[in-house]
Design a protein around this motif. Structure first.
Motif, mmCIF file in Angstrom:
data_model
loop_
_atom_site.group_PDB
_atom_site.id
_atom_site.type_symbol
_atom_site.label_atom_id
_atom_site.label_comp_id
_atom_site.label_asym_id
_atom_site.label_seq_id
_atom_site.Cartn_x
_atom_site.Cartn_y
_atom_site.Cartn_z
ATOM 1 N N ALA A 69 -5.293 4.392 2.580
ATOM 2 C CA ALA A 69 -4.186 3.808 1.842
ATOM 3 C C ALA A 69 -4.697 3.149 0.563
ATOM 4 O O ALA A 69 -5.799 2.599 0.527
ATOM 5 N N ASP B 194 -0.445 9.313 5.669
ATOM 6 C CA ASP B 194 -0.242 8.674 6.971
ATOM 7 C C ASP B 194 -1.559 8.289 7.633
ATOM 8 O O ASP B 194 -1.637 8.158 8.848
ATOM 9 N N ASP B 195 -2.581 8.094 6.815
ATOM 10 C CA ASP B 195 -3.882 7.662 7.303
ATOM 11 C C ASP B 195 -4.172 6.323 6.634
ATOM 12 O O ASP B 195 -4.572 6.267 5.484
ATOM 13 N N GLU B 196 -3.965 5.229 7.337
ATOM 14 C CA GLU B 196 -4.075 3.913 6.722
ATOM 15 C C GLU B 196 -5.482 3.605 6.224
ATOM 16 O O GLU B 196 -5.650 2.711 5.397
ATOM 17 N N ASP C 74 0.553 5.203 1.310
ATOM 18 C CA ASP C 74 -0.218 5.975 2.281
ATOM 19 C C ASP C 74 0.466 7.306 2.520
ATOM 20 O O ASP C 74 1.077 7.546 3.557
ATOM 21 N N TYR D 140 0.810 -1.211 0.000
ATOM 22 C CA TYR D 140 0.000 0.000 0.000
ATOM 23 C C TYR D 140 0.849 1.268 0.000
ATOM 24 O O TYR D 140 1.961 1.298 0.505
ATOM 25 N N SER E 24 0.253 0.101 11.764
ATOM 26 C CA SER E 24 -0.696 -0.139 12.853
ATOM 27 C C SER E 24 -1.138 -1.588 12.966
ATOM 28 O O SER E 24 -1.607 -2.020 14.027
ATOM 29 N N SER F 257 5.439 -2.564 2.088
ATOM 30 C CA SER F 257 4.577 -1.490 2.600
ATOM 31 C C SER F 257 3.230 -2.054 3.035
ATOM 32 O O SER F 257 2.305 -2.187 2.234
ATOM 33 N N ARG G 206 -3.414 -2.700 10.795
ATOM 34 C CA ARG G 206 -4.682 -2.693 10.059
ATOM 35 C C ARG G 206 -4.522 -3.347 8.686
ATOM 36 O O ARG G 206 -5.434 -4.052 8.210
ATOM 37 N N LEU G 207 -3.381 -3.126 8.038
ATOM 38 C CA LEU G 207 -3.164 -3.616 6.679
ATOM 39 C C LEU G 207 -2.263 -4.859 6.637
ATOM 40 O O LEU G 207 -1.904 -5.311 5.547
ATOM 41 N N GLY H 24 1.916 -0.725 6.068
ATOM 42 C CA GLY H 24 1.548 0.168 7.149
ATOM 43 C C GLY H 24 2.216 -0.244 8.449
ATOM 44 O O GLY H 24 3.023 -1.173 8.492
#
Length: 335
Positions: free
Chosen positions: A132, A127-129, A124, A122, A180, A176, A182-183, A178
């Motif tokens: 992304a 910086d907001d996943e 991004d 991804y 957090s 890539s 989340r991805l 992310g």
């Protein structure tokens, strides 16, 4: 993977000699990517400084069906280059930077045991996943089932080409997903990814004890040096030295902060111990040297690669007009 596992892997290749390491001038290769027909270009063939061509072959094209390999393209290119007095360096590609391109075999995508075979990377910029967007795919390098298939390919390639090709490299370690979680793909953790990279290096060396082996290791997920140092990138370099697998990376960008705090000092530390190389990629010719504020020249790129990094190999991309108008004339003047 604990230290015991790493020691077992080291046994695959640590007894081999450190081929490719020299104190002489770097060996220049042209990275033609997948433009294989360009190995017949007169400018390339007539430039004595070019030892050979680095060509990209994807896992998908080499293994169209499970355990059925087609190395005819490599064989063709190797024979042509040999006839012209040039050498072949293979880049084995399992990742892409285009969401429309997946470089792993189709059977991996369709069989549940491989968990999709590859996962999206991804971009991004905000910086907001949550926002992304996909920017490509990478093989599940940390997945044991996928690794088993990849290792079979490496061993088959080694049986066919070890000692015949100048070398083989695996693509960059940067991915890539992310930060957090989340991805993160299924089963992915930064430590599992590190272990997967090291395992692949060990099998690569086992498959190619004679030809030069290189792992492009530039950045690793889960850390950002020097502030967030988890030891992932350094452990890859440490194990490469144990395995006698060469190291390097994409992007020759003199004094760029990111590289200066990640791969560059590690490549430099390995110089003279294992083969080292650096790739001049798209955009590198236009890089502004932070020390001067001016775009780098060919001589500056070579000076940084040789006098700071001390690499054995430089792989030059064919971005125009730099390749034809600057690189080739510069190297031909040195002949």
């Amino acid at each position: 993977m604990g230290k015991l596992g790493w020691c077992t892997l080291v046994g695959f290749g640590c007894c081999a000699g450190v081929s490719g390491v020299s104190g002489a001038s770097p060996r220049h290769y042209v990275f033609f990517n997948k433009d294989r027909e360009r190995i017949s270009d007169a400018a390339f063939l007539d430039t004595k400084a070019f030892e050979g061509a680095q060509l990209k072959y994807t896992w998908r094209e080499l293994e169209r069906e499970k355990d059925e390999y087609d190395f005819s393209a490599i064989e063709h290119d190797l024979m042509f280059l040999k006839d012209k007095g040039k050498k072949l360096f293979i880049q084995l590609q399992d990742a892409s930077f285009d969401p429309k391109i997946i470089n792993v075999p189709g059977y991996l995508l369709n069989d549940a045991r491989y968990n999709g075979g590859a996962d999206k990377q991804y971009s991004d910029e905000s910086d907001d996943e949550v926002r992304a967007v996909p920017q490509g795919w990478v093989a599940r390098r940390w997945d044991p089932a996928v690794q088993e298939c990849f290792h079979k390919l490496l061993l088959a390639l080694g049986k066919a080409f070890d000692g015949r090709v100048a070398g083989i490299n695996l693509p960059e370690t940067a991915v890539s997903f992310g930060e957090s979680g989340r991805l993160f793909p299924k089963g992915f953790t930064p430590s599992a990814y590190r272990d997967g990279i090291i395992t692949n290096m060990a099998v690569l060396k086992r498959a190619f004890p004679k030809s030069v082996t290189l792992q492009y290791a530039n950045f690793m997920p889960g850390e950002w040096l020097p502030d967030k140092d988890r030891g992932y990138l350094r452990s890859v370099y440490e194990q490469a030295r144990e395995l006698k697998v060469g190291v390097g990376g994409p992007d020759l960008l003199p004094y760029k902060p990111g590289q200066m705090s990640h791969c560059y000092p590690l490549i430099k530390e390995c110089s003279g111990k294992i083969p080292t190389g650096v790739a001049v990629q798209e955009g590198n010719y236009q890089h502004k040297n932070p020390k001067s504020g001016r775009p780098v020249s060919i001589s500056e790129l070579i000076k940084f690669a040789t006098e700071y990094l001390h690499v054995d190999y430089i792989f030059w991309c064919t971005q125009e007009p730099f390749y034809s108008k600057k690189l080739i004339p510069f190297l031909q003047e040195q002949q």
